[in-house]
Design a protein around this motif. Sequence first.
Motif, PDB file in Angstrom:
ATOM      1  N   CYS A 127       0.833  -1.206   0.000  1.00 46.51           N
ATOM      2  CA  CYS A 127       0.000   0.000   0.000  1.00 46.51           C
ATOM      3  C   CYS A 127       0.868   1.257   0.000  1.00 46.51           C
ATOM      4  N   GLY A 128       2.149   1.083  -0.211  1.00 50.43           N
ATOM      5  CA  GLY A 128       3.033   2.238  -0.278  1.00 50.43           C
ATOM      6  C   GLY A 128       3.372   2.855   1.065  1.00 50.43           C
ATOM      7  N   PHE A 129       3.071   2.148   2.160  1.00 50.96           N
ATOM      8  CA  PHE A 129       3.405   2.683   3.478  1.00 50.96           C
ATOM      9  C   PHE A 129       4.875   2.439   3.802  1.00 50.96           C
ATOM     10  N   GLU A 130       5.425   3.327   4.629  1.00 52.84           N
ATOM     11  CA  GLU A 130       6.756   3.091   5.167  1.00 52.84           C
ATOM     12  C   GLU A 130       6.588   2.337   6.489  1.00 52.84           C
ATOM     13  N   CYS A 131       7.367   1.267   6.678  1.00 50.04           N
ATOM     14  CA  CYS A 131       7.218   0.461   7.890  1.00 50.04           C
ATOM     15  C   CYS A 131       8.205   0.903   8.960  1.00 50.04           C
ATOM     16  N   ILE A 132       7.682   1.155  10.141  1.00 54.61           N
ATOM     17  CA  ILE A 132       8.539   1.532  11.268  1.00 54.61           C
ATOM     18  C   ILE A 132       8.426   0.424  12.317  1.00 54.61           C
ATOM     19  N   GLU A 133       9.561  -0.122  12.697  1.00 54.05           N
ATOM     20  CA  GLU A 133       9.530  -1.234  13.636  1.00 54.05           C
ATOM     21  C   GLU A 133       9.494  -0.739  15.082  1.00 54.05           C
ATOM     22  N   ILE A 134       8.597  -1.334  15.871  1.00 56.07           N
ATOM     23  CA  ILE A 134       8.511  -1.015  17.292  1.00 56.07           C
ATOM     24  C   ILE A 134       9.139  -2.173  18.061  1.00 56.07           C
ATOM     25  N   PRO A 135      10.095  -1.886  18.914  1.00 62.87           N
ATOM     26  CA  PRO A 135      10.708  -2.983  19.659  1.00 62.87           C
ATOM     27  C   PRO A 135       9.765  -3.527  20.734  1.00 62.87           C
ATOM     28  N   SER A 136       9.950  -4.784  21.064  1.00 61.00           N
ATOM     29  CA  SER A 136       9.209  -5.359  22.190  1.00 61.00           C
ATOM     30  C   SER A 136      10.039  -5.126  23.441  1.00 61.00           C
ATOM     31  N   ASP A 137       9.372  -5.018  24.578  1.00 64.06           N
ATOM     32  CA  ASP A 137      10.142  -4.879  25.820  1.00 64.06           C
ATOM     33  C   ASP A 137      10.586  -6.281  26.281  1.00 64.06           C
ATOM     34  N   LYS A 138      11.269  -6.357  27.408  1.00 67.39           N
ATOM     35  CA  LYS A 138      11.857  -7.643  27.815  1.00 67.39           C
ATOM     36  C   LYS A 138      10.792  -8.696  28.124  1.00 67.39           C
ATOM     37  N   ASP A 139       9.571  -8.252  28.399  1.00 66.54           N
ATOM     38  CA  ASP A 139       8.499  -9.197  28.683  1.00 66.54           C
ATOM     39  C   ASP A 139       7.736  -9.635  27.429  1.00 66.54           C
ATOM     40  N   GLY A 140       8.137  -9.115  26.268  1.00 70.28           N
ATOM     41  CA  GLY A 140       7.483  -9.506  25.018  1.00 70.28           C
ATOM     42  C   GLY A 140       6.342  -8.599  24.603  1.00 70.28           C
ATOM     43  N   TYR A 141       6.076  -7.542  25.378  1.00 67.66           N
ATOM     44  CA  TYR A 141       4.987  -6.625  25.045  1.00 67.66           C
ATOM     45  C   TYR A 141       5.500  -5.442  24.214  1.00 67.66           C
ATOM     46  N   VAL A 142       4.569  -4.692  23.649  1.00 65.13           N
ATOM     47  CA  VAL A 142       4.950  -3.469  22.932  1.00 65.13           C
ATOM     48  C   VAL A 142       5.581  -2.503  23.935  1.00 65.13           C
ATOM     49  N   ASP A 143       6.714  -1.955  23.565  1.00 62.74           N
ATOM     50  CA  ASP A 143       7.403  -0.986  24.418  1.00 62.74           C
ATOM     51  C   ASP A 143       6.622   0.338  24.377  1.00 62.74           C
ATOM     52  N   LEU A 144       5.890   0.596  25.456  1.00 65.85           N
ATOM     53  CA  LEU A 144       4.967   1.744  25.466  1.00 65.85           C
ATOM     54  C   LEU A 144       5.676   3.081  25.308  1.00 65.85           C
ATOM     55  N   ALA A 145       6.838   3.198  25.941  1.00 63.61           N
ATOM     56  CA  ALA A 145       7.569   4.468  25.858  1.00 63.61           C
ATOM     57  C   ALA A 145       7.987   4.716  24.410  1.00 63.61           C
ATOM     58  N   LYS A 146       8.495   3.667  23.779  1.00 64.50           N
ATOM     59  CA  LYS A 146       8.914   3.771  22.371  1.00 64.50           C
ATOM     60  C   LYS A 146       7.713   4.094  21.483  1.00 64.50           C
ATOM     61  N   LEU A 147       6.598   3.447  21.796  1.00 64.57           N
ATOM     62  CA  LEU A 147       5.389   3.675  20.992  1.00 64.57           C
ATOM     63  C   LEU A 147       4.981   5.146  21.063  1.00 64.57           C
TER      64      LEU A 147
END
Lengths: 476, 440
Positions: A171-191
């Motif tokens: 769809c022509g989007f640029e993909c930005i990777e969000i790291p997971s935190d040490k527990d495997g969840y989305v890193d909220l601060a990074k998000l």
Amino acid sequence: MQTIFEKSVTGRSACQIQKPMSEETELKEFRLTLDLPELSELDIVRHYTALSKRAFGVDDGFYPLGSCTMKYNPKINELACNLEGFTQSHPLDETENMQGTLEVIYSTQEYLKEVTGFTGLTLEPTAGAHGELTALMMIKAYHLDRNDTKRKKILIPDSAHGTNPASAAMCGFECIEIPSDKDGYVDLAKLSELVNDETAGLMLTIPNTVGLFDKNILEISKILHEKGALLYMDGANLNAILGIVKPAEMGVDLMHINLHKTFSTPHGGGGPGGGFVGCVKDLEAYLPAQRVVKDGDNFKLDSNFPKSIGRVRAFFSNFGVIVRAYTYMLSLGKEGTQRIGRYATLNANYIRVKLSQYYNLPHKVNCMHEVVFNDEVQAQYGVSTMDIAKRLLDFKYHPPTIYFPLIVHGALMIEPTETESKQTMDEFIDVMIQIAHEAKASPQMLHDAPHTTVVKRVDAVKAARNPVIVCNMCCS
Amino acid sequence: MPYIPHTQKETEEMLKAIGVSKIEDLFDAVPSNLLQKGYYNLPEGLNEQKTKEKISKIAKKNKNAEMNFLGGGMYNHYIPAHVPYLAGRGEFYTAYTPYQPEISQGILQSIFEYQTMITRLTSMDATNASMYDGSSATAEVCLMTASITGRKKVLVGRNVNPQYREVMNTYCKAKDLEIKEIPFDMGSGEIDQEKLRQLMDENTAGVFVQSPNFFGVVEDMKEISSKVKAKGAISVQIVTEALSLGLLVPPGENGVDIVVGEGQSFGLDVSAGGPGFGFLATKEQYMRKLPGRIVGQSEDSDGKKAYVLTLQAREQHIRREKATSNICSNQALCAVRGLIYLATLGKKLKDLAMLNHKNALYFQKLLNGKKVSRLFSSSFFNEFVVTVDNASEILKKLRKNSIAGGINLEKFYPEFKDKILICVTEMIDKQAMEKYLGSL
């Protein structure tokens, strides 16, 4: 085993073609050669029966392939989709003649509406990745329709399936990777840091590919919505939460489902699949245009949706797959539906607990429908996840998903599904424990596994270096 | 409870082993206000007998015609009994993608044989393990031609299946590709080659022509391909009636670069549009631009012939956003069914294709005798367009005699009033034709 082409015998035949009603033709040019095999019907039956015996499905044994939800495929579903009323239904017939077809589509949508909580939906996508693509097209259309032209970025956790970034790129989007935190969840601060007025949305697999339900889900959707971005849910793992939570209530704006996972339509060695996209009211306008609507006691098609992304598939998609899913839904009813997520989760946790003394468990919490181990313990003896997987073949099990998710080194992702009994899992657990012992006692035996299959480990590097993708043996 | 085998005793043993008192305790990560209380608003589950009764009743609501002259992208052909029987073996249909080659040689070899069948039928070098269907595969080829050429415009014949064009539009819009339609010649029914010449420019990535086209007419692919390639664009042939490949000059011999289409005619039911399978074949130089799975021949550690998924560096699970496509599931089982069908027909596929063509022409001549004239002058395969006095009235009348008389083209081409697209396959016998003529 020889190919069908090598078995061809000139002059042999498995069919009789009628004589034409007239010998006249207007065509000036025909193909001169057609190098297809010549065989008897029995030749063909024996050849493909023999090949089927060199394949392995859920009908053959336990298939704990993580993220693929290899549950039992009830045979009544096959009977249903092969009913002549359905198989003979032509997609360009008048709608008054295909009320049964439209009813199946409509009723399947109604069921999915209830279990997901969404108001808008389509069954046009043909598979999970096709659903992702459809949803991303809708996200793009939504922002553009609001003249919000800056939103060209899609956020994707590093634990995501490869289809997520691939769909976004289409769809022509640029993909930005969000790291997971040490527990495997989305890193909220990074998000929070990454979401801005250029963010079109976040693609989130719930539960995630580590088998965990992201406890911050409400926070995640809030962060996105406050900045005008959308939350897309990859529903590949819906099986875990069916009957437990409704995605629409978690702040999800749109999602896809794989009918061939949660709703038990067979995977067929790679397909056909079935896709579904559900969405909230604000996104309904962008759904694919052909919609099945109820008009009194009848069903009809409505295509008058000027903001729609358009069609993603001709005709009524993989309708036969939809019939199978609907038949499954009829059998489940409200009680069965409520039990799926519960028992899928019970089974995965049972394996988690039983194997955690033998295999390293990176995330030591209750899992959902699947549990991810890795080879950290066995690595000290030089044994890898690949060795463990190949050894399982000797015990007539399909191995778990291996080396995925990418964020767990040497991952072994086990998804038993709710249709497997305690007895089956106990046997599997015993074998896994035996392999853990073998890793220590006789690592070479594991490196050499499998020992009992029709071929030994296959050289994938050679296949890719010098690709031979068709048989070059002539039939005549 | 259907398909969940746990006894109460087993459930309790498992909970005890895990160390929780009830299943709900395992969902401690789910915010409590999201947890569903009680059952969903769904009907009671049905036992197998009641399920069968209910779904059978719904199937009977379809009023399918006994005699079916409908084509337009989905074709009613005879399916030999052993084809679904073999493809229905549990080892095939309940397997996943063959990630573990050692226990998947049967599926891998079947797909390898399928790939061979497709390249032979199309006279191409490379193909994949199948696509979702003809329409979405064609749309993917739009992106493929843009990726190969680095250009941003796609041309498509207006006589390409209208639903295929809609799907192409959707994909092109998402990828910001321009798409323009090439008009057709009102006399011949073929692409207007002069208009094609005018529309092509240095930004044209691919030119998409269907042959036989939506009107059943066979296009001059040789001439078109040479014009397209002279402009540095990719020549794409769409085939929705795969049976035609058995008779007509194969795309590869006409200079076509990519052939894409629907394989439903090869042993799969019409089934409201699917599942069939999309096929996609090309020349060797574009092999690494193909989307989807590909099976290759290799060896095992003992040097024995073995098959494995290959060229995976193109694919989403390795390349992620740089993949050639996002496709993951395909239509493998349908491709296997197509393979078994093709193994059954073998060289006689040509006879079956010829039978379709000749009987269609025969019926067209019969109609002509009843003053129902053919619209387009160019040769057709097994479908043709006729002009009638009042299309909707005639189709209604035919339907009363359980004849689906064809597709009213006004739905798709507003300028085509009272034009019907008629398809004749081997399923149409003389009696059906006579009944059709008698109902006019």
